[in-house]
Design an enzyme around this catalytic site. Sequence first.
Site, mmCIF file in Angstrom:
data_model
loop_
_atom_site.group_PDB
_atom_site.id
_atom_site.type_symbol
_atom_site.label_atom_id
_atom_site.label_comp_id
_atom_site.label_asym_id
_atom_site.label_seq_id
_atom_site.Cartn_x
_atom_site.Cartn_y
_atom_site.Cartn_z
ATOM 1 N N ASP A 83 0.856 -1.183 0.000
ATOM 2 C CA ASP A 83 0.000 0.000 0.000
ATOM 3 C C ASP A 83 0.889 1.228 0.000
ATOM 4 O O ASP A 83 1.951 1.248 0.617
ATOM 5 C CB ASP A 83 -0.967 0.000 1.193
ATOM 6 C CG ASP A 83 -0.273 -0.031 2.535
ATOM 7 O OD1 ASP A 83 0.099 1.055 3.049
ATOM 8 O OD2 ASP A 83 -0.102 -1.125 3.104
ATOM 9 N N ASP A 172 -9.769 3.118 6.083
ATOM 10 C CA ASP A 172 -8.583 3.064 6.940
ATOM 11 C C ASP A 172 -8.923 3.806 8.227
ATOM 12 O O ASP A 172 -8.953 5.037 8.258
ATOM 13 C CB ASP A 172 -7.411 3.717 6.202
ATOM 14 C CG ASP A 172 -6.156 3.841 7.060
ATOM 15 O OD1 ASP A 172 -6.180 3.443 8.233
ATOM 16 O OD2 ASP A 172 -5.144 4.351 6.536
ATOM 17 N N GLU A 174 -7.864 3.961 12.199
ATOM 18 C CA GLU A 174 -6.818 3.551 13.120
ATOM 19 C C GLU A 174 -6.577 4.639 14.152
ATOM 20 O O GLU A 174 -7.257 5.669 14.157
ATOM 21 C CB GLU A 174 -5.544 3.245 12.345
ATOM 22 C CG GLU A 174 -5.056 4.394 11.467
ATOM 23 C CD GLU A 174 -3.863 4.032 10.592
ATOM 24 O OE1 GLU A 174 -2.786 3.811 11.168
ATOM 25 O OE2 GLU A 174 -4.021 3.969 9.343
#
Length: 291
Positions: A83, A172, A174
Amino acid sequence: MSAARRASVRRARPSLLTLLGTLPATAALLVTGTGTAAAAPPPAGETIRPGQAWMGAGTRIEQPAAGSAAVSPMDTSGVQGIDVSHWQGAINWNSVKSAGIDFAYMKATEGTTFKDSRFGANYTGSYNAGLVRGAYHFARPNASNGATQANFFASNGGAWSRDNQTLPGVLDIEHNPSGAMCYGLSTTQMRSWVNDFHTAYKARTGRDVVVYTTASWWNSCTGGWTGMSAKAPLWIAHWGVSSPNVPSGFPTWTIWQYTATGRVAGVSGDVDRNKFNGSMSRLLALANNTA
């Protein structure tokens, strides 16, 4: 300009190395062997401003030393991926493919306004090189509701098409690299935020979003919520271990980000390396939304 004046200007002009030496770490440039400049990400411990984040920017707060662990041969077997974001600079995607990388995700958006400057080049370049590729959105739950960010993502790179090379988009979510771990939301509020993102993304694309997170963050900020386990494939980040810890809200992992300090031909410097939990035919099934 007189000859004397030109000579004076040449003597006063600082060298490239002198200029680079005066820049802070967040703005320093790493010049690759092909002459392409890639910006160095902010060092660990420095606040990541909105727009600067990348997949793993918050993970390194939880796992600061894990990236230095040796990568075992088991980790690099099977279906491999990377990524990337603008921090990697220009990438030679043909070299990446030749190095045995089968899939790649690249940052498209963040929050409600930021679009990654390298997304277009990465998305097209990886496709032309024959990789199965997809886009990810770095969540900023303190900036807006989930539906707003899902729609921004879908409109700016996160869309999906059944072309045998496009993976569903990634949420995403986090550890906040810019402040409070859970972005100031309660576990109930965070569950609602994630669910709203998923619902809006599926309405726009027809696909369930992939969730990238860590066991620590998910268990802490959603309370180990099981509400996404039947809908969203899990992309787990756990660096430098032989097998990853899975959040209590998921039965298993689909993609595992096993190191943040990997190396791959065609990419300058460190890059996140990932492994798909299955065969290449199963990765294509995920891409094409087939059973």
